[in-house]
Scaffold this motif. Structure first.
Motif, short mmCIF file in Angstrom:
data_model
loop_
_atom_site.label_atom_id
_atom_site.label_comp_id
_atom_site.label_asym_id
_atom_site.label_seq_id
_atom_site.Cartn_x
_atom_site.Cartn_y
_atom_site.Cartn_z
N VAL A 183 16.59 15.65 -40.90
CA VAL A 183 15.59 14.86 -41.61
C VAL A 183 15.88 13.40 -41.31
CG1 VAL A 183 14.63 14.22 -43.84
CG2 VAL A 183 15.34 16.58 -43.43
N LEU A 184 14.88 12.70 -40.86
CA LEU A 184 14.98 11.26 -40.57
C LEU A 184 14.07 10.53 -41.53
CD1 LEU A 184 14.78 11.51 -36.68
CD2 LEU A 184 16.84 11.33 -38.08
N HIS A 185 14.62 9.51 -42.17
CA HIS A 185 13.87 8.80 -43.21
C HIS A 185 13.32 7.47 -42.70
CE1 HIS A 185 15.09 11.66 -46.26
NE2 HIS A 185 16.30 11.61 -45.75
N ARG A 186 12.09 7.19 -43.12
CA ARG A 186 11.42 5.92 -42.88
C ARG A 186 11.49 5.48 -41.41
NH1 ARG A 186 14.25 2.09 -46.40
NH2 ARG A 186 12.74 0.62 -45.59
N ALA A 203 15.61 4.04 -31.14
CA ALA A 203 17.04 4.26 -31.38
C ALA A 203 17.30 5.65 -31.95
CB ALA A 203 17.58 3.19 -32.33
N GLN A 204 16.47 6.07 -32.90
CA GLN A 204 16.63 7.40 -33.49
C GLN A 204 16.43 8.49 -32.43
OE1 GLN A 204 17.52 8.48 -36.48
NE2 GLN A 204 17.72 6.48 -37.45
N GLY A 205 15.46 8.29 -31.56
CA GLY A 205 15.17 9.28 -30.53
C GLY A 205 16.31 9.45 -29.54
N THR A 206 16.90 8.34 -29.11
CA THR A 206 18.01 8.46 -28.17
C THR A 206 19.22 9.12 -28.84
OG1 THR A 206 18.68 6.18 -28.60
CG2 THR A 206 17.28 6.56 -26.69
N ARG A 207 19.44 8.81 -30.11
CA ARG A 207 20.53 9.48 -30.85
C ARG A 207 20.28 10.98 -30.95
NH1 ARG A 207 20.36 5.81 -35.70
NH2 ARG A 207 20.67 3.89 -34.60
N ASP A 221 18.40 1.88 -37.80
CA ASP A 221 18.32 3.04 -38.69
C ASP A 221 16.89 3.55 -38.84
OD1 ASP A 221 21.03 3.10 -39.14
OD2 ASP A 221 20.91 1.82 -40.91
N HIS A 222 15.91 2.71 -38.55
CA HIS A 222 14.51 3.10 -38.72
C HIS A 222 13.70 3.04 -37.43
CE1 HIS A 222 15.34 3.15 -42.97
NE2 HIS A 222 15.79 1.91 -42.89
#
Length: 191
Positions: free
Chosen positions: A81-84, A63-67, A58-59
């Motif tokens: 908006v992506l948190h932390r 992982a966030q980038g591929t999603r 989640d942080h």
């Protein structure tokens, strides 16, 4: 020491796989690390920090980038908006890749700074994001001045060494038969 972007990408891919990520994630990490280096940032140090800390998905910027890239074409006009996000600089290449997918520049903002990318170039204004930050991503309206592109990287030596340690985990262990057939370094063969 100076490395070609291809060397950076290969080392980053092996290191990410050695840290336990899937081959697909490892390929994305290699590409993102080389992209950051081409933009004049030390992508090697950023990736090393992510692999060393192993943040939860989640942080994790990887992982966030591929999603983000997987969902880029679903709703390109929506702000995100992506948190932390841990090591948010590693998210910038993925924002660039998403920008290419939708054919529009994207802006990323964080406390104290912002960036714009069209996938090929990057412009950062203000300070780089902290090691963990909230990020807002939106379609950029207007123009921007691209930064200088680099063809070689000069990463922090301790970060490169850390990637080498992770990459070493992907190597097959030496066996007596493999040594007999010529595998390994020349010193072990001479013994």
């Amino acid at each position: 020491m100076s490395f070609s972007l291809n060397e950076v990408e290969a080392q980053a891919k092996k290191a990410t796989r050695g840290a336990g990520y899937s081959w697909g994630m490892a390929e994305e990490a290699g590409r993102a690390t080389a992209w950051l280096c081409a933009q004049g940032r030390d992508g090697v140090a950023v990736l090393a920090a992510v692999l060393d800390a192993a943040p939860d998905a989640d942080h994790c910027s990887l992982a966030q980038g591929t999603r983000l890239c997987d969902r880029a074409k679903i709703a390109p006009s929506q702000n995100r908006v992506l948190h932390r996000v841990f090591q948010p600089l590693l998210l910038l290449p993925f924002v660039g890749f998403a920008s290419r997918q939708i054919g529009q520049p994207l802006s990323i903002t964080w406390e104290g700074g912002s960036a714009v990318t069209d996938g090929a170039s990057l412009c950062i204004l203000g300070r780089d994001p902290d090691a963990q930050a909230d990020l807002a991503i939106a379609i950029h309206a207007g123009t921007f001045t691209a930064g200088t592109k680099f063809t070689r990287a000069t990463p922090d030596s301790s970060a490169w060494d850390m990637l080498s340690q992770f990459a070493h985990r992907t190597y097959a262990p030496a066996t007596e038969e493999s040594r007999r057939l010529g595998a390994g370094d020349s010193q072990s063969n001479a013994l």
